[in-house]
Write an enzyme that holds these catalytic residues in place. Structure first.
Site, PDB file in Angstrom:
ATOM      1  N   SER A 145       0.845  -1.197   0.000  1.00 27.10           N
ATOM      2  CA  SER A 145       0.000   0.000   0.000  1.00 27.10           C
ATOM      3  C   SER A 145       0.879   1.245   0.000  1.00 27.10           C
ATOM      4  O   SER A 145       1.721   1.409   0.898  1.00 27.10           O
ATOM      5  CB  SER A 145      -0.892   0.002   1.239  1.00 27.10           C
ATOM      6  OG  SER A 145      -1.330   1.329   1.484  1.00 27.10           O
ATOM      7  N   HIS A 169      -1.206  -1.253  -4.298  1.00 24.75           N
ATOM      8  CA  HIS A 169      -2.472  -0.906  -3.639  1.00 24.75           C
ATOM      9  C   HIS A 169      -2.497   0.607  -3.412  1.00 24.75           C
ATOM     10  O   HIS A 169      -1.606   1.170  -2.778  1.00 24.75           O
ATOM     11  CB  HIS A 169      -2.570  -1.671  -2.316  1.00 24.75           C
ATOM     12  CG  HIS A 169      -3.880  -1.525  -1.615  1.00 24.75           C
ATOM     13  ND1 HIS A 169      -5.013  -2.228  -1.960  1.00 24.75           N
ATOM     14  CD2 HIS A 169      -4.239  -0.744  -0.565  1.00 24.75           C
ATOM     15  CE1 HIS A 169      -6.004  -1.902  -1.155  1.00 24.75           C
ATOM     16  NE2 HIS A 169      -5.577  -0.982  -0.306  1.00 24.75           N
ATOM     17  N   ASP A 185      -4.503   3.675  -1.936  1.00 22.87           N
ATOM     18  CA  ASP A 185      -5.545   4.037  -0.965  1.00 22.87           C
ATOM     19  C   ASP A 185      -6.023   5.471  -1.174  1.00 22.87           C
ATOM     20  O   ASP A 185      -5.254   6.417  -1.041  1.00 22.87           O
ATOM     21  CB  ASP A 185      -4.994   3.900   0.455  1.00 22.87           C
ATOM     22  CG  ASP A 185      -4.928   2.453   0.909  1.00 22.87           C
ATOM     23  OD1 ASP A 185      -5.940   1.737   0.743  1.00 22.87           O
ATOM     24  OD2 ASP A 185      -3.872   2.043   1.421  1.00 22.87           O
ATOM     25  N   MET A 231      -8.505   8.337   0.140  1.00 20.02           N
ATOM     26  CA  MET A 231      -9.301   8.750   1.306  1.00 20.02           C
ATOM     27  C   MET A 231      -9.758  10.195   1.133  1.00 20.02           C
ATOM     28  O   MET A 231      -8.997  11.020   0.620  1.00 20.02           O
ATOM     29  CB  MET A 231      -8.459   8.629   2.575  1.00 20.02           C
ATOM     30  CG  MET A 231      -7.877   7.245   2.779  1.00 20.02           C
ATOM     31  SD  MET A 231      -7.015   7.141   4.344  1.00 20.02           S
ATOM     32  CE  MET A 231      -6.360   5.473   4.241  1.00 20.02           C
ATOM     33  N   HIS A 250      -8.238   1.336  -3.961  1.00 23.26           N
ATOM     34  CA  HIS A 250      -9.159   1.127  -2.838  1.00 23.26           C
ATOM     35  C   HIS A 250      -9.788   2.481  -2.505  1.00 23.26           C
ATOM     36  O   HIS A 250      -9.141   3.342  -1.922  1.00 23.26           O
ATOM     37  CB  HIS A 250      -8.358   0.561  -1.645  1.00 23.26           C
ATOM     38  CG  HIS A 250      -9.145   0.421  -0.389  1.00 23.26           C
ATOM     39  ND1 HIS A 250      -8.563   0.146   0.833  1.00 23.26           N
ATOM     40  CD2 HIS A 250     -10.487   0.503  -0.144  1.00 23.26           C
ATOM     41  CE1 HIS A 250      -9.490   0.079   1.764  1.00 23.26           C
ATOM     42  NE2 HIS A 250     -10.669   0.297   1.203  1.00 23.26           N
ATOM     43  N   MET A 297     -11.921   4.907  -0.523  1.00 22.04           N
ATOM     44  CA  MET A 297     -12.573   5.184   0.766  1.00 22.04           C
ATOM     45  C   MET A 297     -13.155   6.586   0.624  1.00 22.04           C
ATOM     46  O   MET A 297     -12.716   7.542   1.278  1.00 22.04           O
ATOM     47  CB  MET A 297     -11.543   5.078   1.898  1.00 22.04           C
ATOM     48  CG  MET A 297     -11.136   3.633   2.174  1.00 22.04           C
ATOM     49  SD  MET A 297      -9.575   3.475   3.072  1.00 22.04           S
ATOM     50  CE  MET A 297      -8.416   3.531   1.706  1.00 22.04           C
ATOM     51  N   MET A 349     -11.482  -5.833   5.304  1.00 22.52           N
ATOM     52  CA  MET A 349     -10.642  -4.937   6.115  1.00 22.52           C
ATOM     53  C   MET A 349     -10.389  -5.601   7.463  1.00 22.52           C
ATOM     54  O   MET A 349     -11.330  -5.983   8.164  1.00 22.52           O
ATOM     55  CB  MET A 349     -11.350  -3.603   6.356  1.00 22.52           C
ATOM     56  CG  MET A 349     -11.561  -2.717   5.130  1.00 22.52           C
ATOM     57  SD  MET A 349     -10.070  -2.304   4.237  1.00 22.52           S
ATOM     58  CE  MET A 349      -9.114  -1.409   5.468  1.00 22.52           C
ATOM     59  N   ASP A 377      -6.786  -6.502   4.065  1.00 24.44           N
ATOM     60  CA  ASP A 377      -6.096  -5.205   4.159  1.00 24.44           C
ATOM     61  C   ASP A 377      -6.108  -4.706   5.601  1.00 24.44           C
ATOM     62  O   ASP A 377      -7.179  -4.495   6.175  1.00 24.44           O
ATOM     63  CB  ASP A 377      -6.837  -4.214   3.242  1.00 24.44           C
ATOM     64  CG  ASP A 377      -6.189  -2.843   3.158  1.00 24.44           C
ATOM     65  OD1 ASP A 377      -5.121  -2.624   3.767  1.00 24.44           O
ATOM     66  OD2 ASP A 377      -6.771  -1.976   2.465  1.00 24.44           O
TER      67      ASP A 377
END
Ligand code: DX5
Ligand code: ZN
Length: 223
Positions: free
Chosen positions: A11, A36, A38, A40, A69, A71, A140, A178
Site C-alpha cells: 500500500s 495498492h 488508498d 481517502m 481502494h 474510501m 478490512m 487489508d
C-alpha cells in the site's frame, strides 16, 4: 490439490510521497504483484490522501496492476477518472454507495475489475444479489483511514466465511485482506482463505523491502 496463486500488494499509504515514482518502482522490483492505492476523502474516512492525478502520475512507473481502494463517498462520479488514470481494479465500500449494483456495473463498464470492501463491522450480506458482478472481495482487518494499525483477529473468521461464499460461485473471485498484515500473521490469513495481501507499513516501513516481501512469501509457501 490446485495451488493457490498468492499476491502481495504494497500500500502506497506508507510510502514516501515526495518520491512516489521511485518508491513504487522499488517495491515492484522487490517483488510486489500489485500496487495498492488508498484513496481517502476526509468524509467517508477521517483522512485525506490522493486522487486520480497521482494515480495517473505513477502509472508509467507501474508494470503491475494498480489496485485502487476507494474510501470515498459518493463513489460513482470518480470511477471513470480512476479508470482513465490507469486503475486495473477499483474497490469501494457498500456504505459509500447508494446503489451498489449500479456502482459495480459502472466499474466493469469502465474496463476495470470491481471489488466490494467490508469494514470490520460490515456484514458480508452486502454480497447477496451482486456476487455475479464482483471480481474481488476485500476484507478490512482494521478500520479504514490509517496505516500502521493492529490486525483485528476476528477478521480471520470473516475471511473464512467470504472464502465459502466465493467457492460456492465456482468463479475466480480474488479474496484480499487489508490492514495490519505482516510476516507473522500472513500465513494464518492465507489459511483462512485469502489469496491477496495488502501490506503498507510492513513493506514500506522495512529497511530491506525485498527481504520483507521474501519473508511473506516464505510464510505463504510454508503454510
Ligand atoms: C487503511 C488502508 C490500508 C493501509 C494498510 O485504511 O486501506 O491499505 O494502508 O496499512 P498497514 O499494512 O500498515 O496496516
Ligand atoms: Zn487499502
Amino acid at each position: 490439490m490446485p495451488t493457490t496463486t498468492f499476491r502481495i500488494a504494497p500500500s502506497i499509504l506508507s510510502a514516501d510521497f515526495a518520491r512516489l515514482g521511485d518508491e513504487v518502482r522499488g517495491v515492484i522490483d522487490a517483488g510486489a504483484d500489485l500496487i495498492h492505492f488508498d484513496v481517502m476523502d476526509n468524509h467517508y474516512v477521517p483522512n485525506l490522501t490522493v486522487g486520480p492525478l497521482v494515480c495517473e502520475a505513477i502509472k508509467p512507473h507501474c508494470k503491475v496492476p494498480i489496485d485502487v481502494h476507494l474510501m470515498v463517498k459518493p463513489v460513482d462520479r470518480i470511477v471513470g477518472d480512476f479508470a482513465k488514470a490507469g486503475a486495473s481494479i477499483i474497490s469501494f465500500h457498500p456504505e459509500a454507495s447508494e446503489h451498489v449494483h449500479r456502482t459495480l456495473g459502472l466499474i466493469r463498464d469502465a474496463g476495470c475489475k470491481a471489488g466490494l470492501v467490508f469494514n470490520p463491522g460490515t456484514p458480508l450480506d452486502h454480497l447477496d444479489h451482486v456476487m455475479d458482478l464482483v471480481d474481488l472481495v476485500l476484507i478490512m482487518s482494521v478500520n479504514p483511514g490509517f496505516g500502521g494499525q493492529s490486525f483485528i483477529a476476528s477478521s480471520l473468521a470473516k475471511v473464512t466465511e467470504a472464502r465459502k461464499r466465493i467457492d460456492a460461485t465456482g468463479r475466480e473471485i480474488w479474496l484480499e485482506v487489508d490492514g495490519g498484515i505482516k510476516a507473522d500473521n500472513i500465513g494464518a490469513v492465507a489459511k483462512a482463505g485469502a489469496d491477496t495481501f495488502v501490506a503498507g507499513s510492513a513493506i514500506f516501513g522495512a529497511g530491506d523491502r525485498a527481504a520483507a516481501i521474501r519473508k511473506m512469501r516464505a510464510e505463504l509457501g510454508a503454510r
